[in-house]
Design a protein around this motif. Structure first.
Motif, PDB file in Angstrom:
ATOM      1  N   PHE A  99       0.829  -1.195   0.000  1.00 51.20           N
ATOM      2  CA  PHE A  99       0.000   0.000   0.000  1.00 51.20           C
ATOM      3  C   PHE A  99       0.869   1.253   0.000  1.00 51.20           C
ATOM      4  O   PHE A  99       0.620   2.207  -0.757  1.00 51.20           O
ATOM      5  N   ALA A 100       1.897   1.256   0.851  1.00 51.05           N
ATOM      6  CA  ALA A 100       2.774   2.430   0.960  1.00 51.05           C
ATOM      7  C   ALA A 100       3.511   2.701  -0.345  1.00 51.05           C
ATOM      8  O   ALA A 100       3.808   3.852  -0.673  1.00 51.05           O
ATOM      9  N   THR A 101       3.797   1.635  -1.097  1.00 50.12           N
ATOM     10  CA  THR A 101       4.503   1.799  -2.382  1.00 50.12           C
ATOM     11  C   THR A 101       3.533   1.834  -3.558  1.00 50.12           C
ATOM     12  O   THR A 101       3.938   1.701  -4.716  1.00 50.12           O
ATOM     13  N   GLN A 102       2.222   1.993  -3.240  1.00 53.04           N
ATOM     14  CA  GLN A 102       1.160   2.203  -4.227  1.00 53.04           C
ATOM     15  C   GLN A 102       0.951   0.999  -5.164  1.00 53.04           C
ATOM     16  O   GLN A 102       0.582   1.171  -6.315  1.00 53.04           O
ATOM     17  N   HIS A 103       1.126  -0.197  -4.633  1.00 51.13           N
ATOM     18  CA  HIS A 103       0.766  -1.417  -5.358  1.00 51.13           C
ATOM     19  C   HIS A 103      -0.517  -1.950  -4.701  1.00 51.13           C
ATOM     20  O   HIS A 103      -0.496  -2.894  -3.906  1.00 51.13           O
ATOM     21  N   PHE A 104      -1.641  -1.316  -5.029  1.00 51.14           N
ATOM     22  CA  PHE A 104      -2.868  -1.524  -4.279  1.00 51.14           C
ATOM     23  C   PHE A 104      -3.474  -2.921  -4.460  1.00 51.14           C
ATOM     24  O   PHE A 104      -3.994  -3.509  -3.508  1.00 51.14           O
ATOM     25  N   ASP A 105      -3.439  -3.459  -5.655  1.00 52.21           N
ATOM     26  CA  ASP A 105      -3.989  -4.799  -5.870  1.00 52.21           C
ATOM     27  C   ASP A 105      -3.191  -5.846  -5.097  1.00 52.21           C
ATOM     28  O   ASP A 105      -3.767  -6.759  -4.490  1.00 52.21           O
ATOM     29  N   GLU A 106      -1.855  -5.724  -5.116  1.00 50.13           N
ATOM     30  CA  GLU A 106      -1.018  -6.654  -4.354  1.00 50.13           C
ATOM     31  C   GLU A 106      -1.314  -6.536  -2.858  1.00 50.13           C
ATOM     32  O   GLU A 106      -1.364  -7.542  -2.137  1.00 50.13           O
ATOM     33  N   ALA A 107      -1.543  -5.296  -2.394  1.00 53.26           N
ATOM     34  CA  ALA A 107      -1.860  -5.084  -0.981  1.00 53.26           C
ATOM     35  C   ALA A 107      -3.162  -5.777  -0.603  1.00 53.26           C
ATOM     36  O   ALA A 107      -3.253  -6.458   0.422  1.00 53.26           O
ATOM     37  N   ILE A 162      -7.288   1.215   0.900  1.00 53.44           N
ATOM     38  CA  ILE A 162      -7.050   0.683  -0.451  1.00 53.44           C
ATOM     39  C   ILE A 162      -8.236   0.988  -1.360  1.00 53.44           C
ATOM     40  O   ILE A 162      -8.072   1.461  -2.498  1.00 53.44           O
ATOM     41  N   TYR A 163      -9.453   0.752  -0.840  1.00 57.03           N
ATOM     42  CA  TYR A 163     -10.653   1.030  -1.644  1.00 57.03           C
ATOM     43  C   TYR A 163     -10.780   2.522  -1.942  1.00 57.03           C
ATOM     44  O   TYR A 163     -11.288   2.914  -3.002  1.00 57.03           O
ATOM     45  N   TYR A 164     -10.328   3.357  -1.020  1.00 59.24           N
ATOM     46  CA  TYR A 164     -10.354   4.803  -1.256  1.00 59.24           C
ATOM     47  C   TYR A 164      -9.418   5.152  -2.418  1.00 59.24           C
ATOM     48  O   TYR A 164      -9.801   5.917  -3.327  1.00 59.24           O
ATOM     49  N   GLU A 165      -8.206   4.611  -2.391  1.00 60.99           N
ATOM     50  CA  GLU A 165      -7.241   4.911  -3.451  1.00 60.99           C
ATOM     51  C   GLU A 165      -7.706   4.367  -4.800  1.00 60.99           C
ATOM     52  O   GLU A 165      -7.451   4.964  -5.847  1.00 60.99           O
ATOM     53  N   LYS A 166      -8.408   3.230  -4.765  1.00 58.42           N
ATOM     54  CA  LYS A 166      -8.893   2.619  -6.011  1.00 58.42           C
ATOM     55  C   LYS A 166     -10.241   3.211  -6.452  1.00 58.42           C
ATOM     56  O   LYS A 166     -10.770   2.832  -7.505  1.00 58.42           O
ATOM     57  N   GLN A 167     -10.802   4.100  -5.598  1.00 59.84           N
ATOM     58  CA  GLN A 167     -12.122   4.694  -5.873  1.00 59.84           C
ATOM     59  C   GLN A 167     -13.169   3.605  -6.115  1.00 59.84           C
ATOM     60  O   GLN A 167     -13.980   3.662  -7.040  1.00 59.84           O
ATOM     61  N   SER A 168     -13.134   2.611  -5.249  1.00 57.72           N
ATOM     62  CA  SER A 168     -14.015   1.447  -5.391  1.00 57.72           C
ATOM     63  C   SER A 168     -15.403   1.719  -4.815  1.00 57.72           C
ATOM     64  O   SER A 168     -15.567   2.471  -3.844  1.00 57.72           O
ATOM     65  N   VAL A 169     -16.402   1.079  -5.396  1.00 56.40           N
ATOM     66  CA  VAL A 169     -17.775   1.194  -4.892  1.00 56.40           C
ATOM     67  C   VAL A 169     -17.916   0.496  -3.540  1.00 56.40           C
ATOM     68  O   VAL A 169     -18.922   0.677  -2.839  1.00 56.40           O
TER      69      VAL A 169
END
Length: 470
Positions: free
Chosen positions: A364-372, A396-403
């Motif tokens: 997450f800190a290195t912006q690999h959100f799916d891996e996180a 993570i969902y916030y960064e991905k703008q997930s529903v």
């Protein structure tokens, strides 16, 4: 049977201890000239090859009875009595094998008492001088050292009383002085542990227990008890824990630098933890300059092996180090740390989950959100990990703008709300509540593009000292 006290105890013994237990079982010396009943030895011989896993299928009651009692007539409760007898033998073995704090000191104390009671005063004096030389050469002076010092002076006092001379002080001043030092060391050590346990909220019973310490402090200084470095260290720790003042933190740090090498690890480790925890608390209160101090202390103490307990690195310590490193942007160091210490995680029955969570934080800190997201398990044994994992999932969902963001955030809010007060300290509860409140305000439809609202939110965030993941 699989969860019996006997199996749990045997499971904790290592292979060397099992060999020693085998010899112990067969020695009549420890059993009034008679070995234990044959059934007890037979039960041990059956169980020993099953160590350490103890397959439940092989611990079936009928199978055990056939193996231990062969063709004997089965009597109800006989197996249970044999198991109890073996457990008692193992407990005798544990007591017999348990190492003394200081083998040399223990032997000298036994000899001093023997020579005094037999009035062999020549041998007593030689042994007393040997004990005194050993104490004077001691390089580490913890509570055990001061207890040995008291025992030495007390034996000298008892010996002087055998030839009571009216003008003699019977070595009583020295015995009293050494007893005072030992008592003060123990009293301060326990008081510090009590304070550390209730650092966020100090109930009345804690204050009552500390009253005597406040009375002792001026007496300690007036009677020069600071000649014992451990007392000076403990006083500095007490003042730090009771006041949270920067000057006492600096004092404790300087005293550790000056005397730490002379303090045994069991007494030094808590002092080091008080320093680390102070810096962490200050950072959590919004004093960002303390983060680097805390991280440096963790790195130093990790390198010096002061963070290990029972051979492992506690899961919470593992998480704290990784979290601090990532907050400081030391991502390469953190990734190396996670992989280098993953096999040393202790204090949890699910070390792999602890590693996976912290790896998720790294991604997450290195912006690999799916891996996180892929690293996060569905559930956690530890409440704090459960809360942190759900909060990370929200980020993570916030960064991905997930529903999924809004339903996950609402579920998290309910989770914190329903937790019993005793299960989560108020400072942690408040931090998580503020996390949800602020994020809901950020997500509000009136926020995007509204510069004034955004500025107010930033001010609100900066003004709050307790926000999780701030």
């Amino acid at each position: 049977m699989f969860e019996s006290k006997l199996i749990k105890t045997l499971r904790k013994l290592n292979s060397t201890e099992l060999k020693q237990l085998d010899l112990f079982l067969r020695s009549p010396y420890f059993f009034d000239g008679k070995p234990p009943p044959a059934a007890v030895i037979q039960l041990f011989e059956y169980l020993r090859p099953l160590h350490p896993g103890f397959d439940a299928a092989l611990l079936d009651k009928e199978r055990l009875q056939r193996s231990v009692f062969a063709n004997e007539k089965l009597i109800k409760g006989k197996l249970e009595k044999t198991m109890s007898a073996l457990q008692k033998v193992i407990e005798q073995f544990i007591v017999q094998q348990h190492p003394a704090r200081n083998q040399d000191s223990e032997q000298l104390k036994v000899l001093l008492q023997f020579y005094r009671e037999k009035q062999m005063m020549g041998a007593f004096q030689k042994t007393l001088k040997k004990f005194q030389r050993q104490q004077s050469k001691a390089t580490q002076k913890g509570s055990d050292f001061y207890w040995d010092d008291f025992q030495l002076e007390l034996e000298a006092s008892h010996a002087a009383a055998l030839h009571n001379i009216s003008k003699s002080d019977l070595n009583l001043p020295q015995a009293i002085q050494s007893l005072d030092i030992y008592y003060i060391v123990q009293r301060l050590e326990l008081a510090n542990k009590l304070l550390a346990q209730h650092v966020y909220q100090r109930p009345l019973f804690v204050e009552e227990q500390l009253d005597l310490v406040y009375t002792l402090l001026p007496l300690i200084q007036a009677h020069n008890f600071f000649g014992a470095p451990l007392i000076e260290l403990y006083v500095a720790a007490f003042l730090l824990l009771s006041t949270e003042a920067e000057e006492h933190y600096q004092k404790l740090e300087s005293l550790i630098d000056a005397h730490g090498q002379h303090i045994p690890p069991p007494q030094l480790k808590p002092l080091l933890a008080y320093c680390r925890n102070y810096c962490t608390r200050q950072y959590n209160k919004g004093k960002s300059e303390y983060l680097d101090q805390a991280f440096q202390l963790y790195q130093k103490h990790l390198q010096e092996d002061y963070l290990y307990y029972e051979g492992g690195l506690p899961a919470r310590t593992f998480k704290t180090i990784a979290d601090m490193g990532m907050r400081l942007g030391q991502y390469d160091w953190v990734r190396h740390f996670l992989d280098a210490y993953r096999q040393k995680i202790s204090g949890t029955s699910h070390p792999a989950e602890v590693y996976q969570y912290n790896l998720a934080q790294y991604f997450f800190a290195t912006q690999h959100f799916d891996e996180a997201l892929n690293c996060l398990p569905d559930s956690y044994e530890d409440l704090y990990y459960k809360i942190d994992a759900r909060r990370l999932e929200i980020k993570i969902y916030y960064e991905k703008q997930s529903v999924l963001l809004e339903p996950r955030l609402n579920a998290f809010r309910v989770l914190i709300l329903r937790l019993p007060k005793a299960s989560l300290p108020s400072v942690h509860r408040k931090g998580n509540e503020n996390f949800t409140k602020i994020l809901l305000q950020i997500l509000h439809s009136a926020t995007p593009g509204n510069e004034k609202r955004i500025e107010r939110l930033i001010q609100r965030i900066n003004g709050k000292t307790s926000i999780a993941d701030k």
